[in-house]
Design an enzyme around this catalytic site. Structure first.
Site, short mmCIF file in Angstrom:
data_model
loop_
_atom_site.label_atom_id
_atom_site.label_comp_id
_atom_site.label_asym_id
_atom_site.label_seq_id
_atom_site.Cartn_x
_atom_site.Cartn_y
_atom_site.Cartn_z
CE1 TYR A 68 -26.12 7.20 -4.85
CE2 TYR A 68 -25.18 6.04 -6.74
CZ TYR A 68 -26.21 6.77 -6.17
OH TYR A 68 -27.34 7.04 -6.90
N GLY A 109 -20.48 6.27 4.85
CA GLY A 109 -19.62 6.58 3.72
C GLY A 109 -20.28 6.16 2.42
CB VAL A 110 -22.88 7.21 0.35
CG1 VAL A 110 -23.71 6.16 1.06
CG2 VAL A 110 -23.12 8.57 0.97
N GLY A 111 -19.34 7.19 -0.84
CA GLY A 111 -18.50 7.63 -1.95
C GLY A 111 -18.59 6.63 -3.09
CG ASN A 112 -15.62 6.67 -6.25
OD1 ASN A 112 -16.44 7.47 -6.66
ND2 ASN A 112 -14.33 6.84 -6.39
CB VAL A 113 -16.89 1.41 -2.50
CG1 VAL A 113 -17.38 0.03 -2.07
CG2 VAL A 113 -15.65 1.26 -3.38
CE LYS A 171 -4.60 0.53 0.40
NZ LYS A 171 -5.63 -0.34 -0.19
#
Length: 359
Positions: free
Chosen positions: A191, A185-189, A80
């Site tokens: 949502y 958390g409703v970002g890229n993943v 990472k």
């Protein structure tokens, strides 16, 4: 800052620090284990409170990638990288290109991919200076739709498959209609996971640090807005943490009301013993590195020419892997995170032993 004696060091193979005063880049690359193959993992950009927070995060994340790839039966190691800075105000092409030069200097030991705070477009900029980037090739995705390389849809679908397996195991429900789920958390993943859940008939509560993300989920998915203080502690069936890690800790676990924890975020447990704390409360925990492996599966297959059907089948296998973990946990009394660790260690340590014998 300690390194070798750091509580999260865990015998990492490689750790490098890179500073470029001209661009303002301050970055860390960690490679945990490469016995199964090159260390592939996301490049995260985040405004860490201090250097220690960044070091702790990259060590935990790289170790998680070793376990994730092994549990998903991929010929990849774990690594990472983190860039210290605000992706909304400090990101620039010259900074990303400087990061690319550092990655190139590692000679292919580490392969960078998208992560929180970076995008496919950012990885392409990094790729101007290094060959060692992944997840940027246009192809037909598992759902039959064109993809620019962004693994987020596949990650979300894998979490959805794992969540369904967890709900069936804990609640005995194969149908998600009316299931109450809180998504942090409703970002890229997050949502996309919420959209899968909505289409399956679930009722949603959402929170995101960015108001526009939360508003989109409310307007487009009919989700109920929740506050940062409440999202994990609502009286719902499932909590799906899809933001930062370490949200399951001494403070939060006693307040949880959900029966299932199944989300996309990495390193949900602040400490390993929180695994047992969840089991003691009767809460089924879907280990994060098992349930969120869809993205790394997608990136792995990017260069192999695999069909969308092959990718989908591998991602849907996440549910089967979790069912095996849950069943072993029930049969042995061992918490699910520890069971998942044991399964992953069996797989990458076999490669360690094989490599040693080869010499």
């Amino acid at each position: 800052m300690t390194v070798f004696s750091h509580p999260e060091f865990d015998d990492h193979e490689h750790l490098s620090f890179f500073s470029d005063p001209e661009t303002g880049l301050k970055a860390i690359v960690a490679i945990h284990n490469s016995s199964r193959g090159p260390a592939l993992g996301g490049c995260r950009m985040f405004p860490y409170a201090d250097d220690e927070a960044a070091l702790r995060d990259v060590l935990r994340l790289s170790r998680g990638m070793t376990y994730k790839s092994a549990l998903a039966n991929l010929d990849l190691g774990g690594g990472k990288s983190v860039i210290i800075g605000d992706p909304h105000t400090q990101k620039s092409d010259v900074l990303l290109e400087a990061m690319g030069r550092h990655v190139e200097g590692l000679g292919g030991q580490y392969i960078a991919a998208e992560d929180s705070g970076t995008s496919v477009a950012d990885l392409k900029v990094i790729g101007r200076q290094t060959r060692h980037v992944a997840g940027i090739t246009e192809h037909i995705a598992f759902d039959g739709q064109p993809s620019n390389g962004d693994p987020s849809p596949t990650t979300a679908y894998g979490v959805f498959a794992g969540l369904k397996a967890a709900v069936k195991h804990k609640l005995g429900r194969g149908d998600l209609t009316g299931l109450k789920v809180a998504v942090q958390g409703v970002g890229n993943v997050g949502y996309r996971l919420a959209r899968h859940l909505k289409e399956a008939g679930a009722e949603l509560w959402v929170y995101d640090i960015y108001r526009e993300n939360m508003q989109r989920a409310v307007e487009e998915l009919g989700a109920h807005p929740a506050s940062a203080d409440d999202i994990l502690f609502l009286p719902v069936d499932v909590i799906a943490p899809c933001a930062m890690g370490a949200v399951l800790n001494d403070t939060s676990i006693p307040r949880l009301q959900a029966s299932v924890i199944a989300g996309a975020a990495n390193n949900l447990l602040q400490r390993p013993d929180h695994d047992q704390a969840l089991k003691d409360r009767g809460i089924l925990y879907a280990p994060d590195f098992a349930i969120n492996a869809g993205g790394i599966i997608d990136v792995f297959y990017e260069s192999t020419g695999a069909s969308p059907e092959e990718v989908r089948a591998h991602v849907e296998g996440i549910g089967e892997t979790l069912t095996e973990i849950f069943t072993r946990s029930d049969n042995t009394g061992t918490p699910t995170g520890a069971v998942a660790n044991l399964l992953a260690e069996e797989r990458f340590r076999k490669h360690d032993e094989a490599s040693a014998q080869a010499y």
